[in-house]
Design an enzyme around this catalytic site. Structure first.
Site, short mmCIF file in Angstrom:
data_model
loop_
_atom_site.label_atom_id
_atom_site.label_comp_id
_atom_site.label_asym_id
_atom_site.label_seq_id
_atom_site.Cartn_x
_atom_site.Cartn_y
_atom_site.Cartn_z
N TRP A 90 -5.31 -13.56 -1.92
CA TRP A 90 -6.33 -13.01 -3.59
C TRP A 90 -7.30 -12.63 -2.96
O TRP A 90 -8.35 -13.07 -3.50
CB TRP A 90 -6.09 -13.91 -4.85
CG TRP A 90 -4.35 -14.02 -5.25
CD1 TRP A 90 -3.01 -13.70 -4.68
CD2 TRP A 90 -4.15 -14.58 -6.11
NE1 TRP A 90 -2.27 -13.42 -5.84
CE2 TRP A 90 -2.47 -14.53 -6.77
CE3 TRP A 90 -4.76 -15.18 -8.05
CZ2 TRP A 90 -1.79 -14.81 -7.77
CZ3 TRP A 90 -4.08 -15.86 -8.43
CH2 TRP A 90 -2.53 -15.17 -8.90
N TYR A 146 5.45 -4.88 2.32
CA TYR A 146 4.27 -5.22 2.37
C TYR A 146 4.25 -6.06 3.60
O TYR A 146 3.51 -6.86 4.50
CB TYR A 146 3.08 -4.73 1.50
CG TYR A 146 1.98 -6.06 1.72
CD1 TYR A 146 0.44 -5.52 2.51
CD2 TYR A 146 1.70 -7.22 0.94
CE1 TYR A 146 -0.31 -5.87 3.29
CE2 TYR A 146 0.31 -7.68 1.44
CZ TYR A 146 -0.29 -7.31 2.68
OH TYR A 146 -1.39 -8.10 2.50
N ALA A 187 -5.75 -4.09 7.92
CA ALA A 187 -4.74 -3.65 8.02
C ALA A 187 -4.14 -2.69 6.40
O ALA A 187 -5.10 -2.51 6.19
CB ALA A 187 -3.78 -5.66 7.72
#
Length: 291
Positions: free
Chosen positions: A150, A125, A60
Site C-alpha cells: 500500500w 500482477y 516494476a
C-alpha cells in the site's frame, strides 16, 4: 557507496534519490530510456557496464488490473528482468536489493503474514512479482527482497492522491472496508533500502525475503478516513465502508495483506514505521500541489 538504481520516476525511486542526496550516497538512476525492464538483456548490460557496490531494483509493472490483460509484459518486467539483473549483479559480485509486494499472498490468513508463509497470488500482477522473487533468489545469492504494501507518497499514482483528487467536494465516498493492509510511505521504504544497502557494503548483509510495511494495519475505508481528517477541508466527505463485491475489479485483491515485520527489525534494526506520521506531510504536499 556507489549504487545503481533501476527506476527514476516511480514513488520509491524518487524517494531513493531524495534520501541518497541527504545521506551523501552516489546513486545513478536508470529510467526506461536508459534501461527498459521490458528488455531484460538491456538491463543486464546496464549492470555489467556500471561501477557499483550495490544494485537496487525499484522499478516494476504496477498496474494491477491492466496486468490481467498484459500477462506477458507483466511477467517480463516483474520477473524476467529482475532475474537478468540479479544474474548480472552476481557475476560482478554485487548484491541486489529488490522490491516486492504483499500481493504474493492470497489474503486468507487470520494473522499478519510472515516471510515463510505459503504464497498464493490471486492476480497476474501478484504471480509475476512472486516469479520475480524466485528468479532474483536463484540468480544472486547476495540478495535482499523487500516485500512492502500500500505504497503512498506525494507523487505518482497512489491511494492518497486519488482520495484527495476525487473526494474534494463530495458528500460521501464509498470505499472498500473488508480488505486490510499496511499503508507504507515511499520515503520510509527508501530509507530502509539504503540502510540495507549500507549493511551489504559493510559485509553485514542478510540474504532472503523480508517484510517492511507501515503500522497500524487498517482497511482502505479507515485509511481514507485518516486522509480526509488531514485534508483541512471544511466539509470533508463521509466515508461509507463497502464490501469488495460492491466494487468489482478485474484483478482480485487479498482480503488480508497485513505483513509481520519482526524479521527485518531483528536482521537490520528496521522497526515498523508509523504511516500516520508520514501521512501528515504527504497530504500537505499534495494540497500545495493542488493549490
Amino acid at each position: 557507496m556507489r549504487a545503481l538504481v533501476f527506476g527514476e520516476s516511480g514513488q520509491v525511486a524518487r524517494e531513493l534519490a531524495r534520501v541518497a542526496a541527504v545521506r551523501g550516497i552516489e546513486a545513478r538512476f536508470l529510467g526506461r530510456g536508459a534501461a527498459d525492464l521490458a528488455d531484460p538483456e538491456a538491463c543486464a548490460r546496464a549492470v555489467r557496464a556500471a561501477e557499483a557496490d550495490v544494485v537496487v531494483n525499484a522499478a516494476a509493472y504496477t498496474q494491477v488490473d491492466q496486468a490481467e490483460d498484459e500477462p506477458g509484459l507483466a511477467e517480463t518486467v516483474n520477473a524476467a528482468a529482475p532475474g537478468a539483473i540479479a544474474a548480472a549483479a552476481s557475476a560482478r559480485g554485487v548484491p541486489l536489493l529488490h522490491v516486492s509486494t504483499d500481493y504474493v499472498f492470497d489474503g486468507r490468513a487470520g494473522r499478519p503474514w510472515r516471510e515463510g508463509d505459503e504464497t498464493g497470488p490471486l492476480s497476474v500482477y501478484g504471480a509475476s512479482k512472486l516469479a520475480g522473487e524466485r528468479l532474483v533468489a536463484a540468480g544472486n545469492p547476495d540478495h535482499t527482497i523487500l516485500r512492502t504494501a500500500w505504497v503512498f507518497s506525494g507523487h505518482g499514482r497512489n491511494f492518497v492522491r486519488t482520495m484527495l483528487t476525487v473526494g474534494r467536494g463530495r458528500g460521501e465516498m464509498r470505499v472498500v472496508g473488508d480488505q486490510r493492509g499496511c499503508p507504507t510511505w515511499a520515503g520510509d521504504i527508501a530509507a530502509a533500502l539504503w540502510t540495507i544497502a549500507a549493511a551489504w557494503t559493510a559485509g553485514r548483509g542478510r540474504a532472503g525475503v523480508f517484510h517492511y510495511a507501515g503500522a497500524p494495519a487498517v482497511s482502505w475505508a479507515e485509511f481514507a478516513e485518516a486522509i480526509f481528517a488531514r485534508s483541512g477541508w471544511p466539509d470533508r466527505p463521509r466515508v461509507v465502508p463497502i464490501a469488495t463485491r460492491e466494487w468489482p475489479t478485474k484483478a482480485r485483491r487479498p482480503a488480508n495483506s497485513v505483513l509481520d515485520c519482526a524479521a527485518i527489525d531483528a536482521a537490520y534494526g528496521l522497526a515498523q514505521p508509523d504511516w500516520r506520521e508520514a501521512l501528515d506531510g504527504v497530504v500537505a504536499e499534495i494540497g500545495r500541489a493542488q493549490g
